[in-house]
Design a protein around this motif. Sequence first.
Motif, short mmCIF file in Angstrom:
data_model
loop_
_atom_site.label_atom_id
_atom_site.label_comp_id
_atom_site.label_asym_id
_atom_site.label_seq_id
_atom_site.Cartn_x
_atom_site.Cartn_y
_atom_site.Cartn_z
N SER A 7 0.86 -1.18 0.00
CA SER A 7 0.00 0.00 0.00
C SER A 7 0.90 1.23 0.00
N ILE A 8 0.42 2.30 -0.58
CA ILE A 8 1.24 3.51 -0.63
C ILE A 8 0.63 4.62 0.22
N ALA A 9 1.48 5.49 0.68
CA ALA A 9 1.01 6.68 1.38
C ALA A 9 0.50 7.66 0.34
N GLU A 10 -0.65 8.22 0.60
CA GLU A 10 -1.23 9.21 -0.30
C GLU A 10 -1.25 10.60 0.32
N SER A 11 -1.04 10.65 1.64
CA SER A 11 -1.10 11.92 2.34
C SER A 11 -0.08 11.91 3.48
N MET A 12 0.32 13.08 3.90
CA MET A 12 1.25 13.20 5.02
C MET A 12 0.60 12.73 6.32
N ASP A 13 -0.71 12.65 6.36
CA ASP A 13 -1.42 12.23 7.56
C ASP A 13 -1.60 10.72 7.66
N ASP A 14 -1.22 9.98 6.63
CA ASP A 14 -1.36 8.52 6.66
C ASP A 14 -0.52 7.93 7.78
N SER A 15 -1.10 7.00 8.51
CA SER A 15 -0.35 6.32 9.57
C SER A 15 0.32 5.08 9.00
N PHE A 16 1.35 4.62 9.69
CA PHE A 16 2.03 3.40 9.26
C PHE A 16 1.03 2.25 9.20
N GLN A 17 0.16 2.17 10.19
CA GLN A 17 -0.84 1.10 10.23
C GLN A 17 -1.76 1.16 9.02
N ASP A 18 -2.17 2.36 8.63
CA ASP A 18 -3.07 2.52 7.48
C ASP A 18 -2.46 1.98 6.18
N ILE A 19 -1.15 2.09 6.06
CA ILE A 19 -0.51 1.66 4.81
C ILE A 19 0.22 0.32 4.97
N GLY A 20 -0.05 -0.37 6.08
CA GLY A 20 0.45 -1.72 6.25
C GLY A 20 1.91 -1.85 6.66
N LEU A 21 2.45 -0.84 7.32
CA LEU A 21 3.83 -0.93 7.80
C LEU A 21 3.83 -1.34 9.27
N ASP A 22 4.62 -2.35 9.59
CA ASP A 22 4.74 -2.72 11.00
C ASP A 22 5.99 -2.05 11.59
N SER A 23 6.28 -2.32 12.85
CA SER A 23 7.38 -1.64 13.52
C SER A 23 8.74 -1.99 12.90
N LEU A 24 8.91 -3.21 12.44
CA LEU A 24 10.17 -3.58 11.80
C LEU A 24 10.33 -2.86 10.46
N ASP A 25 9.26 -2.77 9.69
CA ASP A 25 9.30 -2.01 8.43
C ASP A 25 9.70 -0.57 8.70
N GLY A 26 9.11 0.02 9.75
CA GLY A 26 9.42 1.40 10.12
C GLY A 26 10.87 1.57 10.50
N LEU A 27 11.43 0.61 11.22
CA LEU A 27 12.83 0.67 11.61
C LEU A 27 13.74 0.61 10.40
N VAL A 28 13.46 -0.31 9.49
CA VAL A 28 14.26 -0.42 8.26
C VAL A 28 14.15 0.86 7.45
N MET A 29 12.96 1.41 7.36
CA MET A 29 12.77 2.67 6.64
C MET A 29 13.61 3.78 7.25
N LEU A 30 13.60 3.89 8.58
CA LEU A 30 14.38 4.94 9.23
C LEU A 30 15.87 4.78 8.95
N MET A 31 16.34 3.54 8.85
CA MET A 31 17.75 3.33 8.52
C MET A 31 18.08 3.90 7.15
N TYR A 32 17.23 3.63 6.17
CA TYR A 32 17.44 4.18 4.83
C TYR A 32 17.29 5.71 4.83
N LEU A 33 16.24 6.19 5.47
CA LEU A 33 15.98 7.63 5.44
C LEU A 33 17.07 8.44 6.15
#
Length: 93
Positions: free
Chosen positions: A22-48
């Motif tokens: 799922s993709i984010a369509e707005s800055m207000d989208d939550s991780f949960q809304d777009i199917g990201l779990d905590s591990l996905d978020g951690l990996v994303m932060l490493m890249y970002l």
Amino acid sequence: MNFIEIFNYVAKIARPAHAKQSIAESMDDSFQDIGLDSLDGLVMLMYLTDIYGIDEATCKEWSPTTVNEVYDLLMAHKTKEPASMEEVVEVCK
């Protein structure tokens, strides 16, 4: 450059291959809304943090839950900004 475009690219490579895309369509989208779990978020932060030139130690206490929270944290601590999506792709290799 559009932050949501960067966010969605990084989310795509941070998720396991079998995960729902799922993709984010707005800055207000939550991780949960777009199917990201905590591990996905951690990996994303490493890249970002690499993309925006942020020392990973700086973000140890971060726990964003929305696209906007990620953006705000990155903008507050960035030491550089990607010039293009090509640069984002290169950093994420």
